[in-house]
Scaffold this motif. Structure first.
Motif, PDB file in Angstrom:
ATOM      1  N   CYS A 154       0.242  -2.286  -8.657  1.00  0.00           N
ATOM      2  CA  CYS A 154       1.485  -2.797  -9.251  1.00  0.00           C
ATOM      3  C   CYS A 154       2.345  -3.485  -8.202  1.00  0.00           C
ATOM      4  CB  CYS A 154       2.273  -1.669  -9.905  1.00  0.00           C
ATOM      5  SG  CYS A 154       1.539  -1.043 -11.429  1.00  0.00           S
ATOM      6  N   PHE A 155       2.462  -2.879  -7.025  1.00  0.00           N
ATOM      7  CA  PHE A 155       3.281  -3.473  -5.969  1.00  0.00           C
ATOM      8  C   PHE A 155       2.637  -4.731  -5.395  1.00  0.00           C
ATOM      9  CE2 PHE A 155       5.254   0.751  -5.820  1.00  0.00           C
ATOM     10  CZ  PHE A 155       6.584   0.355  -5.873  1.00  0.00           C
ATOM     11  N   ALA A 156       1.335  -4.689  -5.154  1.00  0.00           N
ATOM     12  CA  ALA A 156       0.643  -5.833  -4.552  1.00  0.00           C
ATOM     13  C   ALA A 156       0.623  -7.037  -5.479  1.00  0.00           C
ATOM     14  CB  ALA A 156      -0.785  -5.437  -4.172  1.00  0.00           C
TER      15      ALA A 156
ATOM     16  N   THR B   4       0.843  -1.189   0.000  1.00  0.00           N
ATOM     17  CA  THR B   4       0.000   0.000   0.000  1.00  0.00           C
ATOM     18  C   THR B   4       0.881   1.242   0.000  1.00  0.00           C
ATOM     19  OG1 THR B   4      -1.658  -1.196   1.269  1.00  0.00           O
ATOM     20  CG2 THR B   4      -1.845   1.200   1.200  1.00  0.00           C
ATOM     21  N   ILE B   5       0.613   2.113  -0.926  1.00  0.00           N
ATOM     22  CA  ILE B   5       1.383   3.349  -1.048  1.00  0.00           C
ATOM     23  C   ILE B   5       0.490   4.499  -0.601  1.00  0.00           C
ATOM     24  CG2 ILE B   5       2.594   4.864  -2.643  1.00  0.00           C
ATOM     25  CD1 ILE B   5       3.056   2.389  -4.393  1.00  0.00           C
ATOM     26  N   LEU B   6       1.039   5.350   0.219  1.00  0.00           N
ATOM     27  CA  LEU B   6       0.270   6.476   0.728  1.00  0.00           C
ATOM     28  C   LEU B   6       0.261   7.639  -0.258  1.00  0.00           C
ATOM     29  CD1 LEU B   6       1.624   6.494   4.382  1.00  0.00           C
ATOM     30  CD2 LEU B   6      -0.474   5.440   3.542  1.00  0.00           C
ATOM     31  N   ILE B   7      -0.862   8.341  -0.289  1.00  0.00           N
ATOM     32  CA  ILE B   7      -0.999   9.516  -1.156  1.00  0.00           C
ATOM     33  C   ILE B   7       0.107  10.516  -0.849  1.00  0.00           C
ATOM     34  CG2 ILE B   7      -2.448  11.539  -1.619  1.00  0.00           C
ATOM     35  CD1 ILE B   7      -4.879   9.701  -1.407  1.00  0.00           C
ATOM     36  N   LYS B   8       0.406  10.690   0.428  1.00  0.00           N
ATOM     37  CA  LYS B   8       1.426  11.650   0.850  1.00  0.00           C
ATOM     38  C   LYS B   8       2.791  11.304   0.252  1.00  0.00           C
ATOM     39  CE  LYS B   8       2.775  11.485   5.162  1.00  0.00           C
ATOM     40  NZ  LYS B   8       2.790  11.566   6.636  1.00  0.00           N
TER      41      LYS B   8
ATOM     42  N   LEU C 227      -3.688   7.463  -9.233  1.00  0.00           N
ATOM     43  CA  LEU C 227      -2.275   7.091  -9.364  1.00  0.00           C
ATOM     44  C   LEU C 227      -1.844   6.182  -8.224  1.00  0.00           C
ATOM     45  CD1 LEU C 227      -0.473  10.375 -10.476  1.00  0.00           C
ATOM     46  CD2 LEU C 227      -0.789   8.297 -11.800  1.00  0.00           C
ATOM     47  N   VAL C 228      -2.278   6.513  -7.026  1.00  0.00           N
ATOM     48  CA  VAL C 228      -1.923   5.702  -5.855  1.00  0.00           C
ATOM     49  C   VAL C 228      -2.536   4.307  -5.969  1.00  0.00           C
ATOM     50  CG1 VAL C 228      -2.238   5.491  -3.359  1.00  0.00           C
ATOM     51  CG2 VAL C 228      -1.499   7.658  -4.347  1.00  0.00           C
ATOM     52  N   LYS C 229      -3.774   4.223  -6.472  1.00  0.00           N
ATOM     53  CA  LYS C 229      -4.399   2.907  -6.656  1.00  0.00           C
ATOM     54  C   LYS C 229      -3.606   2.071  -7.653  1.00  0.00           C
ATOM     55  CE  LYS C 229      -9.185   4.195  -5.715  1.00  0.00           C
ATOM     56  NZ  LYS C 229     -10.506   4.426  -6.313  1.00  0.00           N
ATOM     57  N   VAL C 230      -3.219   2.686  -8.762  1.00  0.00           N
ATOM     58  CA  VAL C 230      -2.445   1.976  -9.786  1.00  0.00           C
ATOM     59  C   VAL C 230      -1.098   1.530  -9.225  1.00  0.00           C
ATOM     60  CG1 VAL C 230      -1.223   2.253 -11.986  1.00  0.00           C
ATOM     61  CG2 VAL C 230      -3.554   3.103 -11.748  1.00  0.00           C
TER      62      VAL C 230
END
Length: 127
Positions: free
Chosen positions: A54-56, A7-11, A47-50
């Motif tokens: 990709c990472f998950a 999970t990547i944070l918006i920040k 962008l964060v969802k994409v």
């Protein structure tokens, strides 16, 4: 084993996008960094969802993997028949640049945390 969250944070993504330099050569997506920064204000959640997907899933689209390598001549060299008189640059998709920076940050943090770098180990001995 590193415990890296997919999970990547918006920040985090916002900070990385803001750090992109404006006057760079365009990549394959032909999106100037300056325009990408402005568009990000509207599309950051997507962008964060994409990026998180990709990472998950450990899947990167083929179109994101493509890049062009350019050969640039270094100024002031005496002999341009030598390979050292040139440098390579890779023209990449803007989103890929951001994802690579994110991965580099994760690796750097892990290297510091686990003292994997020589200078890190030497600094620990001095303390």
């Amino acid at each position: 084993m590193l415990n890296i969250s997919p999970t990547i944070l918006i920040k985090e993504i916002s900070k990385l996008i803001r750090s992109l330099l404006n006057k760079k050569v365009l990549g394959l997506d032909s999106i100037p960094n300056k325009v990408f920064k402005v568009a990000t204000l509207v599309i950051i959640k997507d962008l964060v969802k994409v990026a998180s997907y990709c990472f998950a899933s450990r899947i990167i689209l083929k179109s994101l993997k493509k890049f062009i390598t350019m050969v640039l001549r270094k100024e002031g060299k005496k002999d341009y028949f030598l390979l050292g008189s040139y440098r390579l640059i890779a023209l990449k998709n803007t989103l890929v640049k951001v994802l690579e920076k994110h991965i580099a940050n994760i690796i750097s943090e892990a290297a510091e945390e686990y003292r994997l770098l020589l200078w890190n180990q030497m600094g620990a001995r001095r303390k």
